[in-house]
Design a protein around this motif. Sequence first.
Motif, PDB file in Angstrom:
ATOM      1  N   GLU A  61       0.834  -1.198   0.000  1.00  0.00           N
ATOM      2  CA  GLU A  61       0.000   0.000   0.000  1.00  0.00           C
ATOM      3  C   GLU A  61       0.868   1.248   0.000  1.00  0.00           C
ATOM      4  O   GLU A  61       1.685   1.459   0.896  1.00  0.00           O
ATOM      5  N   PHE A  62       0.686   2.067  -1.009  1.00  0.00           N
ATOM      6  CA  PHE A  62       1.335   3.376  -1.123  1.00  0.00           C
ATOM      7  C   PHE A  62       0.279   4.375  -0.672  1.00  0.00           C
ATOM      8  O   PHE A  62      -0.792   4.467  -1.268  1.00  0.00           O
ATOM      9  N   SER A  63       0.552   5.130   0.392  1.00  0.00           N
ATOM     10  CA  SER A  63      -0.439   6.068   0.893  1.00  0.00           C
ATOM     11  C   SER A  63       0.253   7.264   1.535  1.00  0.00           C
ATOM     12  O   SER A  63       0.954   7.113   2.531  1.00  0.00           O
ATOM     13  N   GLY A  64       0.071   8.452   0.941  1.00  0.00           N
ATOM     14  CA  GLY A  64       0.656   9.667   1.498  1.00  0.00           C
ATOM     15  C   GLY A  64       1.278  10.547   0.435  1.00  0.00           C
ATOM     16  O   GLY A  64       0.920  10.502  -0.738  1.00  0.00           O
ATOM     17  N   LEU A  65       2.245  11.358   0.872  1.00  0.00           N
ATOM     18  CA  LEU A  65       2.957  12.288   0.005  1.00  0.00           C
ATOM     19  C   LEU A  65       4.325  11.702  -0.340  1.00  0.00           C
ATOM     20  O   LEU A  65       5.059  11.303   0.553  1.00  0.00           O
ATOM     21  N   PHE A  66       4.678  11.669  -1.617  1.00  0.00           N
ATOM     22  CA  PHE A  66       6.027  11.242  -1.966  1.00  0.00           C
ATOM     23  C   PHE A  66       6.968  12.436  -1.857  1.00  0.00           C
ATOM     24  O   PHE A  66       6.547  13.591  -1.919  1.00  0.00           O
ATOM     25  N   SER A  67       8.227  12.152  -1.649  1.00  0.00           N
ATOM     26  CA  SER A  67       9.219  13.210  -1.476  1.00  0.00           C
ATOM     27  C   SER A  67      10.565  12.688  -1.964  1.00  0.00           C
ATOM     28  O   SER A  67      10.671  11.554  -2.417  1.00  0.00           O
ATOM     29  N   GLY A  68      11.582  13.498  -1.842  1.00  0.00           N
ATOM     30  CA  GLY A  68      12.904  13.043  -2.243  1.00  0.00           C
ATOM     31  C   GLY A  68      13.909  14.166  -2.287  1.00  0.00           C
ATOM     32  O   GLY A  68      13.654  15.293  -1.850  1.00  0.00           O
ATOM     33  N   ARG A  69      15.055  13.827  -2.826  1.00  0.00           N
ATOM     34  CA  ARG A  69      16.153  14.791  -2.977  1.00  0.00           C
ATOM     35  C   ARG A  69      16.792  14.560  -4.338  1.00  0.00           C
ATOM     36  O   ARG A  69      17.098  13.415  -4.698  1.00  0.00           O
ATOM     37  N   LEU A  70      16.973  15.642  -5.068  1.00  0.00           N
ATOM     38  CA  LEU A  70      17.636  15.579  -6.360  1.00  0.00           C
ATOM     39  C   LEU A  70      19.050  16.102  -6.205  1.00  0.00           C
ATOM     40  O   LEU A  70      19.269  17.163  -5.623  1.00  0.00           O
ATOM     41  N   ASP A  71      20.001  15.352  -6.709  1.00  0.00           N
ATOM     42  CA  ASP A  71      21.416  15.702  -6.677  1.00  0.00           C
ATOM     43  C   ASP A  71      21.817  15.918  -8.137  1.00  0.00           C
ATOM     44  O   ASP A  71      21.724  14.988  -8.938  1.00  0.00           O
ATOM     45  N   PHE A  72      22.223  17.131  -8.485  1.00  0.00           N
ATOM     46  CA  PHE A  72      22.408  17.450  -9.897  1.00  0.00           C
ATOM     47  C   PHE A  72      23.403  18.587 -10.105  1.00  0.00           C
ATOM     48  O   PHE A  72      23.755  19.307  -9.173  1.00  0.00           O
ATOM     49  N   THR A  73      23.827  18.734 -11.335  1.00  0.00           N
ATOM     50  CA  THR A  73      24.583  19.889 -11.797  1.00  0.00           C
ATOM     51  C   THR A  73      23.836  20.412 -13.018  1.00  0.00           C
ATOM     52  O   THR A  73      23.470  19.637 -13.905  1.00  0.00           O
ATOM     53  N   GLU A 122      27.560  24.137 -10.734  1.00  0.00           N
ATOM     54  CA  GLU A 122      27.974  23.524  -9.471  1.00  0.00           C
ATOM     55  C   GLU A 122      27.024  22.395  -9.084  1.00  0.00           C
ATOM     56  O   GLU A 122      25.823  22.481  -9.305  1.00  0.00           O
ATOM     57  N   ARG A 123      27.598  21.367  -8.465  1.00  0.00           N
ATOM     58  CA  ARG A 123      26.769  20.271  -7.959  1.00  0.00           C
ATOM     59  C   ARG A 123      25.973  20.778  -6.759  1.00  0.00           C
ATOM     60  O   ARG A 123      26.518  21.462  -5.885  1.00  0.00           O
ATOM     61  N   GLN A 124      24.673  20.446  -6.737  1.00  0.00           N
ATOM     62  CA  GLN A 124      23.810  20.922  -5.661  1.00  0.00           C
ATOM     63  C   GLN A 124      22.671  19.942  -5.429  1.00  0.00           C
ATOM     64  O   GLN A 124      22.457  19.038  -6.233  1.00  0.00           O
ATOM     65  N   GLU A 125      21.972  20.149  -4.338  1.00  0.00           N
ATOM     66  CA  GLU A 125      20.859  19.273  -3.967  1.00  0.00           C
ATOM     67  C   GLU A 125      19.591  20.097  -3.808  1.00  0.00           C
ATOM     68  O   GLU A 125      19.647  21.260  -3.410  1.00  0.00           O
ATOM     69  N   LEU A 126      18.472  19.448  -4.116  1.00  0.00           N
ATOM     70  CA  LEU A 126      17.180  20.098  -4.004  1.00  0.00           C
ATOM     71  C   LEU A 126      16.199  19.089  -3.431  1.00  0.00           C
ATOM     72  O   LEU A 126      15.989  18.032  -4.014  1.00  0.00           O
ATOM     73  N   ARG A 161      22.990  17.253 -15.297  1.00  0.00           N
ATOM     74  CA  ARG A 161      23.605  15.958 -14.985  1.00  0.00           C
ATOM     75  C   ARG A 161      23.016  15.522 -13.653  1.00  0.00           C
ATOM     76  O   ARG A 161      23.165  16.202 -12.638  1.00  0.00           O
ATOM     77  N   TRP A 162      22.290  14.399 -13.671  1.00  0.00           N
ATOM     78  CA  TRP A 162      21.702  13.847 -12.455  1.00  0.00           C
ATOM     79  C   TRP A 162      22.727  12.928 -11.819  1.00  0.00           C
ATOM     80  O   TRP A 162      23.250  12.038 -12.471  1.00  0.00           O
ATOM     81  N   HIS A 163      23.021  13.133 -10.549  1.00  0.00           N
ATOM     82  CA  HIS A 163      24.002  12.327  -9.826  1.00  0.00           C
ATOM     83  C   HIS A 163      23.312  11.190  -9.074  1.00  0.00           C
ATOM     84  O   HIS A 163      22.114  11.259  -8.783  1.00  0.00           O
ATOM     85  N   ASN A 164      24.085  10.172  -8.737  1.00  0.00           N
ATOM     86  CA  ASN A 164      23.552   8.947  -8.135  1.00  0.00           C
ATOM     87  C   ASN A 164      23.013   9.109  -6.721  1.00  0.00           C
ATOM     88  O   ASN A 164      22.379   8.200  -6.207  1.00  0.00           O
ATOM     89  N   ASP A 165      23.249  10.224  -6.083  1.00  0.00           N
ATOM     90  CA  ASP A 165      22.732  10.423  -4.730  1.00  0.00           C
ATOM     91  C   ASP A 165      21.291  10.917  -4.720  1.00  0.00           C
ATOM     92  O   ASP A 165      20.718  11.160  -3.666  1.00  0.00           O
ATOM     93  N   SER A 166      20.684  11.083  -5.887  1.00  0.00           N
ATOM     94  CA  SER A 166      19.271  11.457  -5.961  1.00  0.00           C
ATOM     95  C   SER A 166      18.423  10.288  -5.464  1.00  0.00           C
ATOM     96  O   SER A 166      18.794   9.129  -5.640  1.00  0.00           O
ATOM     97  N   TYR A 167      17.281  10.600  -4.845  1.00  0.00           N
ATOM     98  CA  TYR A 167      16.393   9.528  -4.411  1.00  0.00           C
ATOM     99  C   TYR A 167      14.958  10.040  -4.304  1.00  0.00           C
ATOM    100  O   TYR A 167      14.713  11.238  -4.244  1.00  0.00           O
TER     101      TYR A 167
END
Length: 145
Positions: free
Chosen positions: A12-24, A73-77, A132-138
């Motif tokens: 069961e998937f129930s709620g708000l999805f979220s995450g972090r994007l790691d990119f340049t 620059e590499r950054q996260e969002l 460029r999407w980096h592997n630390d995105s999730y």
Amino acid sequence: MFVSDPLAKPTEFSGLFSGRLDFTVNKMDMDLNMILFERTAGGEYIRLCSPTYEMRASYARDRVHRHLLKAGERQELSFRSERMTSRQLQQGSRLVMVLGINKRPDREINYGTGNDVSEESIDDGKTPVKIRWHNDSYVEIPIRR
């Protein structure tokens, strides 16, 4: 595109999805859109969120004050959807998130200069956006156990 491993059992998937994007990115701003699907074991795609989740990167951290990206620059969002989703995902299904840049003709286009988006023109878009999407995105999916 983010694609999960197949689900071992119904979930069961129930709620708000979220995450972090790691990119340049080579721009100071961008408009992102995210669409989440269940891809069944049979290959059928079932849309899990509607409308498409959209966000302007410069307002992701703070809806009132704009924080421009650092071009080159590499950054996260970090992000969190704004609409609830609930579905019983089937065994063998995969979750698929399609991530893109908003370039819809019926929307204001953000060319990434860092200026007021409503004052940008097609001349500001001569340099294509490169990400460029980096592997630390999730992506985090709220799973009910």
